[in-house]
Design a protein around this motif. Structure first.
Motif, PDB file in Angstrom:
ATOM      1  N   MET A   1       0.826  -1.206   0.000  1.00  0.00           N
ATOM      2  CA  MET A   1       0.000   0.000   0.000  1.00  0.00           C
ATOM      3  C   MET A   1       0.865   1.263   0.000  1.00  0.00           C
ATOM      4  N   LEU A   2       1.984   1.242   0.796  1.00  0.00           N
ATOM      5  CA  LEU A   2       2.838   2.417   0.856  1.00  0.00           C
ATOM      6  C   LEU A   2       3.417   2.755  -0.511  1.00  0.00           C
ATOM      7  N   PHE A   3       3.724   1.697  -1.292  1.00  0.00           N
ATOM      8  CA  PHE A   3       4.279   1.914  -2.629  1.00  0.00           C
ATOM      9  C   PHE A   3       3.300   2.710  -3.485  1.00  0.00           C
ATOM     10  N   ASN A   4       2.034   2.348  -3.448  1.00  0.00           N
ATOM     11  CA  ASN A   4       1.024   3.036  -4.245  1.00  0.00           C
ATOM     12  C   ASN A   4       0.860   4.495  -3.837  1.00  0.00           C
ATOM     13  N   LEU A   5       1.038   4.773  -2.517  1.00  0.00           N
ATOM     14  CA  LEU A   5       0.883   6.134  -2.031  1.00  0.00           C
ATOM     15  C   LEU A   5       1.939   7.071  -2.611  1.00  0.00           C
ATOM     16  N   PHE A   6       3.126   6.533  -2.824  1.00  0.00           N
ATOM     17  CA  PHE A   6       4.229   7.362  -3.284  1.00  0.00           C
ATOM     18  C   PHE A   6       4.555   7.152  -4.770  1.00  0.00           C
ATOM     19  N   LYS A   7       3.686   6.410  -5.458  1.00  0.00           N
ATOM     20  CA  LYS A   7       3.904   6.150  -6.878  1.00  0.00           C
ATOM     21  C   LYS A   7       3.776   7.453  -7.668  1.00  0.00           C
ATOM     22  N   LYS A   8       4.692   7.679  -8.576  1.00  0.00           N
ATOM     23  CA  LYS A   8       4.693   8.894  -9.385  1.00  0.00           C
ATOM     24  C   LYS A   8       3.438   8.950 -10.251  1.00  0.00           C
ATOM     25  N   LYS A   9       2.778  10.101 -10.215  1.00  0.00           N
ATOM     26  CA  LYS A   9       1.564  10.261 -11.001  1.00  0.00           C
ATOM     27  C   LYS A   9       1.904  10.352 -12.481  1.00  0.00           C
ATOM     28  N   GLU A  10       1.060   9.716 -13.296  1.00  0.00           N
ATOM     29  CA  GLU A  10       1.256   9.748 -14.731  1.00  0.00           C
ATOM     30  C   GLU A  10       0.949  11.136 -15.268  1.00  0.00           C
ATOM     31  N   LYS A  11       1.844  11.666 -16.087  1.00  0.00           N
ATOM     32  CA  LYS A  11       1.635  12.978 -16.664  1.00  0.00           C
ATOM     33  C   LYS A  11       0.530  12.922 -17.705  1.00  0.00           C
ATOM     34  N   LYS A  12      -0.430  13.841 -17.614  1.00  0.00           N
ATOM     35  CA  LYS A  12      -1.540  13.878 -18.552  1.00  0.00           C
ATOM     36  C   LYS A  12      -1.255  14.898 -19.642  1.00  0.00           C
ATOM     37  N   PRO A  13      -1.598  14.557 -20.879  1.00  0.00           N
ATOM     38  CA  PRO A  13      -1.348  15.490 -21.979  1.00  0.00           C
ATOM     39  C   PRO A  13      -2.150  16.781 -21.830  1.00  0.00           C
ATOM     40  N   GLU A  14      -1.541  17.887 -22.258  1.00  0.00           N
ATOM     41  CA  GLU A  14      -2.229  19.172 -22.255  1.00  0.00           C
ATOM     42  C   GLU A  14      -2.870  19.465 -23.602  1.00  0.00           C
ATOM     43  N   ILE A  15      -2.551  18.673 -24.614  1.00  0.00           N
ATOM     44  CA  ILE A  15      -3.066  18.880 -25.967  1.00  0.00           C
ATOM     45  C   ILE A  15      -3.592  17.556 -26.507  1.00  0.00           C
ATOM     46  N   ASP A  16      -4.241  17.613 -27.680  1.00  0.00           N
ATOM     47  CA  ASP A  16      -4.634  16.396 -28.383  1.00  0.00           C
ATOM     48  C   ASP A  16      -4.366  16.603 -29.871  1.00  0.00           C
ATOM     49  N   PHE A  17      -4.916  15.731 -30.702  1.00  0.00           N
ATOM     50  CA  PHE A  17      -4.624  15.794 -32.136  1.00  0.00           C
ATOM     51  C   PHE A  17      -5.677  16.567 -32.930  1.00  0.00           C
ATOM     52  N   SER A  18      -6.526  17.302 -32.241  1.00  0.00           N
ATOM     53  CA  SER A  18      -7.601  18.007 -32.941  1.00  0.00           C
ATOM     54  C   SER A  18      -7.077  19.082 -33.883  1.00  0.00           C
ATOM     55  N   SER A  19      -5.880  19.592 -33.633  1.00  0.00           N
ATOM     56  CA  SER A  19      -5.349  20.658 -34.489  1.00  0.00           C
ATOM     57  C   SER A  19      -5.037  20.164 -35.901  1.00  0.00           C
ATOM     58  N   ILE A  20      -4.739  18.875 -36.060  1.00  0.00           N
ATOM     59  CA  ILE A  20      -4.446  18.351 -37.398  1.00  0.00           C
ATOM     60  C   ILE A  20      -5.642  17.606 -37.991  1.00  0.00           C
ATOM     61  N   LYS A  21      -6.623  17.291 -37.173  1.00  0.00           N
ATOM     62  CA  LYS A  21      -7.920  16.742 -37.575  1.00  0.00           C
ATOM     63  C   LYS A  21      -7.869  15.323 -38.135  1.00  0.00           C
ATOM     64  N   THR A  22      -6.912  15.037 -39.032  1.00  0.00           N
ATOM     65  CA  THR A  22      -6.942  13.792 -39.787  1.00  0.00           C
ATOM     66  C   THR A  22      -5.715  12.929 -39.527  1.00  0.00           C
TER      67      THR A  22
END
Length: 246
Positions: A1-22
Motif C-alpha cells: 500500500m505504501l508503494f502506491n501512495l508514493f507512486k509517481k503520477k502519470e503525466k496527462k497530456p495538455e493537448i490532443d490531435f484536434s489541431s491536425i484533424k486527420t
C-alpha cells in the motif's frame, strides 16, 4: 500500500490531435493485414482515436506482393463493412481508406494500370524495405508524379540506410516526395536511432504529415503518451503540417 501512495503520477497530456484533424496512416480494416484482427478491435481503436481528438481517419492497409496481397476491391469492401458497423453503433466519425503500398513490382504494375487508392484523391502513400535501399526510388517517385499523383513516403525515419545524413531526406523532398513521420517514433517506440532521426527531421522542418500507423491497442497507448513529449507538442502547436488537407 505504501508503494502506491508514493507512486509517481502519470503525466496527462495538455493537448490532443484536434489541431491536425486527420490521421492518414493506420491499419484498421479487420483481418486483412497485420492491424486490427476483428471488427470489435477495429471499432475500439477508432473510438480511441476519436478520444485523442481525430475527426477523420484514413486507414491504409498494406499492399505487399509477398505478404499482404490486398486489392483495391478487398480494401473497399472492408471499408464498407467498418462504416456499416460504425453506423450500427451510432459512432459518428469520418472514416475512409487508401493503402500503404510497398515499393515492389506489383506496385509499379498497379500504378501503370491506374489501380491506386489515394489519400484525398491526390496522394499516394508508399513504404520501402527496412533492409535494402531501393535503387529505383527516384524513378518510382517520378512515375507516381507522371500519373498525376503526389507521393508520400511513409515513416522515413525507420529506414536505417537513410539515417546517416539529413541530406538523404532533403534529396527525397526535393524530388517532390512528401514525408510522413510516425508519431510513435518521437516517443522512442521504434528505438533510439529512429527517435533521433525523427527529431532531426522535425528540427529541420522536413515533415509534411504525421501519422499514427495504428495497428493495435499498445500503439494507441503510445499515442496517448506521445502527447506529453516536447517534439510532438511542437508539431501540433508550432508546425505547418498538411494532414487536414486530406
Amino acid at each position: 500500500m505504501l508503494f502506491n501512495l508514493f507512486k509517481k503520477k502519470e503525466k496527462k497530456p495538455e493537448i490532443d490531435f484536434s489541431s491536425i484533424k486527420t490521421d492518414i496512416h493506420s491499419h484498421l480494416i479487420p483481418g486483412i493485414d497485420d492491424g486490427a484482427a476483428t471488427m470489435d478491435e477495429s471499432i475500439i481503436l477508432i473510438q480511441r482515436m476519436m478520444d485523442f481528438g481525430f475527426k477523420k481517419i484514413v486507414t491504409t492497409p498494406h499492399i505487399m506482393a509477398d505478404y499482404y496481397r490486398n486489392t483495391s476491391d478487398i480494401i473497399l469492401r472492408g471499408l464498407d463493412a467498418v462504416r456499416e458497423e460504425l453506423h450500427q453503433r451510432n459512432i459518428a466519425v469520418e472514416f475512409d481508406a487508401a493503402a500503404e503500398y510497398y515499393l515492389d513490382e506489383t506496385f509499379e504494375n498497379k500504378l501503370e494500370k491506374g489501380d491506386i487508392l489515394t489519400l484525398g484523391g491526390k496522394y499516394v502513400l508508399f513504404e520501402l524495405s527496412f533492409v535494402n535501399y531501393p535503387k529505383n526510388l527516384f524513378e518510382v517517385i517520378e512515375k507516381i508524379q507522371d500519373k498525376g499523383y503526389t507521393p508520400i513516403l511513409a515513416h522515413p525515419e525507420r529506414y536505417p540506410y537513410l539515417g546517416g545524413e539529413i541530406e538523404n531526406y532533403q534529396q527525397i523532398k526535393e524530388s517532390g516526395c512528401y514525408l510522413q513521420l510516425n508519431i510513435l517514433s518521437l516517443a522512442g517506440y521504434y528505438g533510439k536511432p529512429a527517435q533521433k532521426i525523427a527529431e532531426s527531421l522535425a528540427e529541420n522542418y522536413l515533415i509534411d504529415f504525421i501519422g499514427s500507423d495504428l495497428h493495435r491497442s499498445k500503439h494507441a497507448d503510445g499515442l496517448y503518451q506521445s502527447l506529453t513529449t516536447p517534439y510532438v507538442h511542437k508539431l501540433l502547436t508550432d508546425y505547418q503540417l498538411q494532414n487536414e488537407l486530406i
